[in-house]
Design a protein around this motif. Sequence first.
Motif, PDB file in Angstrom:
ATOM      1  N   VAL A 280       0.870  -1.299   0.304  1.00 48.63           N
ATOM      2  CA  VAL A 280       0.323  -0.263  -0.288  1.00 48.63           C
ATOM      3  C   VAL A 280       0.991   1.074  -0.479  1.00 48.63           C
ATOM      4  CG1 VAL A 280      -1.076   1.376   0.995  1.00 48.63           C
ATOM      5  CG2 VAL A 280      -1.545  -1.444   1.276  1.00 48.63           C
ATOM      6  N   LEU A 281       0.868   2.289  -0.839  1.00 49.42           N
ATOM      7  CA  LEU A 281       1.538   3.556  -1.086  1.00 49.42           C
ATOM      8  C   LEU A 281       0.131   4.582  -0.866  1.00 49.42           C
ATOM      9  CD1 LEU A 281       3.187   2.945  -4.532  1.00 49.42           C
ATOM     10  CD2 LEU A 281       4.120   2.400  -2.712  1.00 49.42           C
ATOM     11  N   THR A 282       1.332   4.889   0.051  1.00 37.79           N
ATOM     12  CA  THR A 282       0.395   6.739   0.619  1.00 37.79           C
ATOM     13  C   THR A 282       1.420   7.617   0.381  1.00 37.79           C
ATOM     14  OG1 THR A 282       1.299   5.932   2.613  1.00 37.79           O
ATOM     15  CG2 THR A 282      -0.834   4.888   1.855  1.00 37.79           C
ATOM     16  N   ASP A 283       1.509   8.880   0.392  1.00 38.02           N
ATOM     17  CA  ASP A 283       1.233   9.924   0.806  1.00 38.02           C
ATOM     18  C   ASP A 283       1.114  10.780   2.977  1.00 38.02           C
ATOM     19  OD1 ASP A 283      -0.489  11.714   0.123  1.00 38.02           O
ATOM     20  OD2 ASP A 283      -0.418  11.643  -1.776  1.00 38.02           O
ATOM     21  N   TYR A 308       1.404  -7.621   5.263  1.00 37.83           N
ATOM     22  CA  TYR A 308       0.783  -6.542   4.598  1.00 37.83           C
ATOM     23  C   TYR A 308       2.128  -5.163   4.826  1.00 37.83           C
ATOM     24  CZ  TYR A 308      -2.873  -1.649   4.964  1.00 37.83           C
ATOM     25  OH  TYR A 308      -2.767  -0.785   4.874  1.00 37.83           O
ATOM     26  N   LEU A 309       1.742  -4.611   3.115  1.00 39.71           N
ATOM     27  CA  LEU A 309       3.506  -3.692   3.795  1.00 39.71           C
ATOM     28  C   LEU A 309       3.199  -2.682   3.813  1.00 39.71           C
ATOM     29  CD1 LEU A 309       6.087  -5.869   1.171  1.00 39.71           C
ATOM     30  CD2 LEU A 309       5.281  -5.848   3.358  1.00 39.71           C
ATOM     31  N   HIS A 310       3.441  -1.174   3.656  1.00 40.90           N
ATOM     32  CA  HIS A 310       2.820   0.108   3.724  1.00 40.90           C
ATOM     33  C   HIS A 310       4.230   1.417   3.530  1.00 40.90           C
ATOM     34  CE1 HIS A 310       1.367   4.039   5.939  1.00 40.90           C
ATOM     35  NE2 HIS A 310       1.182   3.929   4.567  1.00 40.90           N
ATOM     36  N   GLN A 311       3.937   1.806   2.663  1.00 40.84           N
ATOM     37  CA  GLN A 311       5.414   2.832   2.389  1.00 40.84           C
ATOM     38  C   GLN A 311       4.772   4.352   1.964  1.00 40.84           C
ATOM     39  OE1 GLN A 311       8.712   2.198   1.896  1.00 40.84           O
ATOM     40  NE2 GLN A 311       8.593   4.248   2.547  1.00 40.84           N
TER      41      GLN A 311
END
Length: 496
Positions: A280-283, A308-311
Amino acid sequence: MMKQWTVFFAWGIFFILPTAIFANVESEWEELFVPSSVQDSEEKKRANTLKVTEQHIDDQVLYIDQEILILKAELAQQYGHTNELRNYLNQLDEMTVLPVFQNRFEHLKHFLMAPKMNPSPLKPIHQVPVLNTNTYLTVNHIQPLDFLSEGGGKNSVIAILLPLTEAYEQVGNQLLESLTNALETIGFKGTLVVLDTVLHDSSFEIWQLLQHYEPNFIFGPLRKSVATQWQALNTGVPTLYFNEMPFLYGTERALSPSRSKGIEILLRFMEERDEQNILVLTDNHPVSQQLESDFYASWLAINSQGKYLHQTIDKTVGEAVEFASNIKRSKDRYLWLQKVVQHSLVFQPRAREDIDLVISFLSERNAMQVSPILDFYRLNSISRIWFPIQTPKVSFLKKNLSSWNHSYVVFPPYLSQNVQPRAAESLVSEKIGLFYALGQVAVEIVTNSTVSDGLELFLETEFGLIRSNSSGQFYLWPMIYWVDQHNNFEKVSLSL
């Protein structure tokens, strides 16, 4: 077909109070020759007179204001309008009732506290009993909506309460146009009463005007603050609010778009495709962070096996993708080894191979870089889906649509229609905007008892996915589309 509209504007009561004109008997020039002691004395007299007069005017205004409220309260008592009577007495309480009205005020309070109200000489509007919030959210409290009588509702009165001026003018009028068009389509032949909520100080003031028309159904209000005030009045008239409400009475429904609730379609999408491991990509945008937080909580509740990976994107999308996919680590090892052997090496970065899907909760400018970067590192086998944190601009999407080739996007149907290259220019209009869609769906809900009286529904319409819960709250969700190499959109159907 003839449509009967009644549009009201704010009403005001104006009082012309007597004004005293204070003039000096001496002329401006003669005053210059009066001794200073005499002048000072005269000034004090005039100042005292002005203070007394100003206080007298204030007392007159207060007297008139309270007398008006007392008279309105007595009328509400006469016609058995309990909620109005309570509102008037609350306003009087805040003002400190003058002694001259104290007896009438106490009589009205006693009447309000009595166990039974006197029968109303007018035809009463059906009152919905106040329900306990904790017990209301059950199947048994949902009451059917009797939207229109036979013959196209010839004797029905429908009210539309929307902000039609100032900041909400565009969206309010777009929603109004959609509602009237939808009512015309179903053959509505009754009376339509339209009120601009911006022109009134309170929901109570709007209800004072509207109740004389004895409406059978109400669309609106739109703004959350106005809708909350309106619900507190407990008018008893079946109502559909255009906002998310914390609870609803039996004959109330609510419809609103919901970006956060719409993340459920991502979970359905993953389940049907059996994609367990996600990145999951967020800013740093608050909406981006909130969407990821909501999504993670939902994912955690149903997934016990996947990764679950969050970057978060701190600098560039490329750096974030490289770090999350271990390409950055692969590059660091290559540079270290090349420095050790002191010789130029042939290098092909290696990425982790356990990612099934990349979900982007990003703006359009960041999201457009994700697929090209994944393709550059030959990660073509990884599916990618974009869930916008804000509604993208059509002009921007048209110029950069190729950036999403072979990707999934989560769009409302009207946006996908606008962006597709084969779409006619005439489609780019207000008639396929979000608020137009809300108006069409609202009429569809209340005219279809299977939908309006249903619980936990999940329906697909031309305007988007409709999801309802056990309290009568409806959400309009976007839909998932596949963008092919020719920039065409193909709708992805999910099992309902």
